[in-house]
Design an enzyme around this catalytic site. Sequence first.
Site, mmCIF file in Angstrom:
data_model
loop_
_atom_site.group_PDB
_atom_site.id
_atom_site.type_symbol
_atom_site.label_atom_id
_atom_site.label_comp_id
_atom_site.label_asym_id
_atom_site.label_seq_id
_atom_site.Cartn_x
_atom_site.Cartn_y
_atom_site.Cartn_z
ATOM 1 N N PHE A 146 4.323 18.244 -51.477
ATOM 2 C CA PHE A 146 3.974 16.820 -51.489
ATOM 3 C C PHE A 146 2.683 16.584 -50.723
ATOM 4 O O PHE A 146 2.492 15.515 -50.153
ATOM 5 C CB PHE A 146 5.089 15.999 -50.841
ATOM 6 C CG PHE A 146 6.407 16.035 -51.553
ATOM 7 C CD1 PHE A 146 6.491 15.872 -52.923
ATOM 8 C CD2 PHE A 146 7.584 16.212 -50.836
ATOM 9 C CE1 PHE A 146 7.724 15.890 -53.578
ATOM 10 C CE2 PHE A 146 8.811 16.238 -51.469
ATOM 11 C CZ PHE A 146 8.883 16.080 -52.849
ATOM 12 N N CYS A 148 -0.803 18.678 -51.150
ATOM 13 C CA CYS A 148 -2.123 19.242 -51.448
ATOM 14 C C CYS A 148 -3.165 18.131 -51.429
ATOM 15 O O CYS A 148 -3.027 17.139 -52.143
ATOM 16 C CB CYS A 148 -2.117 19.933 -52.805
ATOM 17 S SG CYS A 148 -3.717 20.659 -53.235
ATOM 18 N N CYS A 388 -14.912 13.791 -6.906
ATOM 19 C CA CYS A 388 -14.375 14.633 -7.978
ATOM 20 C C CYS A 388 -13.283 13.885 -8.740
ATOM 21 O O CYS A 388 -12.340 13.345 -8.144
ATOM 22 C CB CYS A 388 -13.811 15.927 -7.393
ATOM 23 S SG CYS A 388 -13.067 17.011 -8.625
ATOM 24 N N CYS A 391 -11.313 16.096 -13.657
ATOM 25 C CA CYS A 391 -11.282 16.134 -15.128
ATOM 26 C C CYS A 391 -11.238 17.566 -15.646
ATOM 27 O O CYS A 391 -10.822 17.813 -16.776
ATOM 28 C CB CYS A 391 -12.488 15.407 -15.699
ATOM 29 S SG CYS A 391 -14.077 16.139 -15.237
#
Length: 444
Positions: A146, A148, A388, A391
Amino acid sequence: MADPMVNPIADLVDLSVDFCGVKFKNPFLLSSSPVSNSAEMVENAFEAGWSGVVFKTLNSDRLPIIHPSPRMHCVHYGSKKGMAVQNVEQISDRPLKHNLMEFRYLKKHYPDYPIVASIMGFFEDEWVYLAQVAEDNGADMLELNFSCPHMCIEGSGHKVGQAFHLLERFTAAVKKNVSIPVIAKMTPNITDMNEPALFAKNGGADAISAINTVRGISEVGLDDWIPRPSVFGKGAISGTSGPAVKPIGLNFISAMAQCEDLKLPLSGIGGIETWVDALEYILLGASTVQVTTGIMHYGYRIVVDMIEGLSDYMVQRGIGRVTDLVGKALPNLHETDQFELDRQGITQYDLDRCIGCGQCLIVCNDAAGQAIEWDSGTRRPHLIEDKCLSCMLCSFVCPVPGLISFKEMPRDWNRQETAVKDPGLEKELKYKPFTKEAPNECIA
């Protein structure tokens, strides 16, 4: 040739999987794709160590299937070849009779290696017909395609996967007419995969597989302005696979694994090249995994490393059965509002290993907290802790593995508001409340 399944490490653990009542020697399957297009290919894969195959999607011969030429294009990133592959290949262009004969050949010579027949009809009776002939000729399971992303015929491929009532209807029609398990293969070209998966369950699906390829454009030629692959001067949006889509696949598998109303076995697909990739899918809820692009890049032999790597991991962890790993990461997966925001940290540097390249300085100044001062004499970074952001961008660009790591700070530690470098700007940068009367005067 030597049986890749017979090795000292693999003998210490149980890699077998019971998927909807069908026994697989290990969780590694070929997905429905160019790598599973003939009995000869599948035979080579079984000899290499793959436990089963989702055979390339069957064509009923009602409509001729002609593949575009060329049909694929690769995305390279730096020195990494094949970060993604875009293809415009359709379902099988081989006569249905030939494919079914090859099912019989494989079942005769490899009776312990399950065949999952991928099928795609254009009408309800065609779905039923393909399902019945696949079962009659030896298929152990069905996978309903169901999903492609570049089938152009209305009512096929991902267009059915986006029309939930059709997905449920075709699933129900197939289930009514076969006795073997049915897997519904979901399209990722949708926002919430749980919804169509539940429609498939309502139709009787025994399991869900995901993802199929993601609709995309891999490249545009700068000389001719034609999206790739260029099929005699024409490009198209089509399916993209490979390592680049793995985060998308992991997202959808984990979402379905956490869906309380679904509770169906899952087969994970998307960007799997190594045993680590496969294990990540398993930890997020997949019982089996299917591979295409990794095989396109490295060949069937990658399964040997997958078997050995997963087996070694299990031995080291004292885990006897691979099924005990299914979904183990899900209790640690939450929405972002569940994070403990009162726990904060900073980066820390092992400067004895630093090579002085300055990549951390660049990324911190241009994309993070401007928290690094540079000692030009020693060519070493100095962290300004209260700036700082933790992250961790600097750790991702650092060429020395493990040099930069995360360090949790005491709970009473807080980042301080940093003074403006130029004191003369301090007054200028103080904010006034925003008002409708003076929308452009919010800065003094």
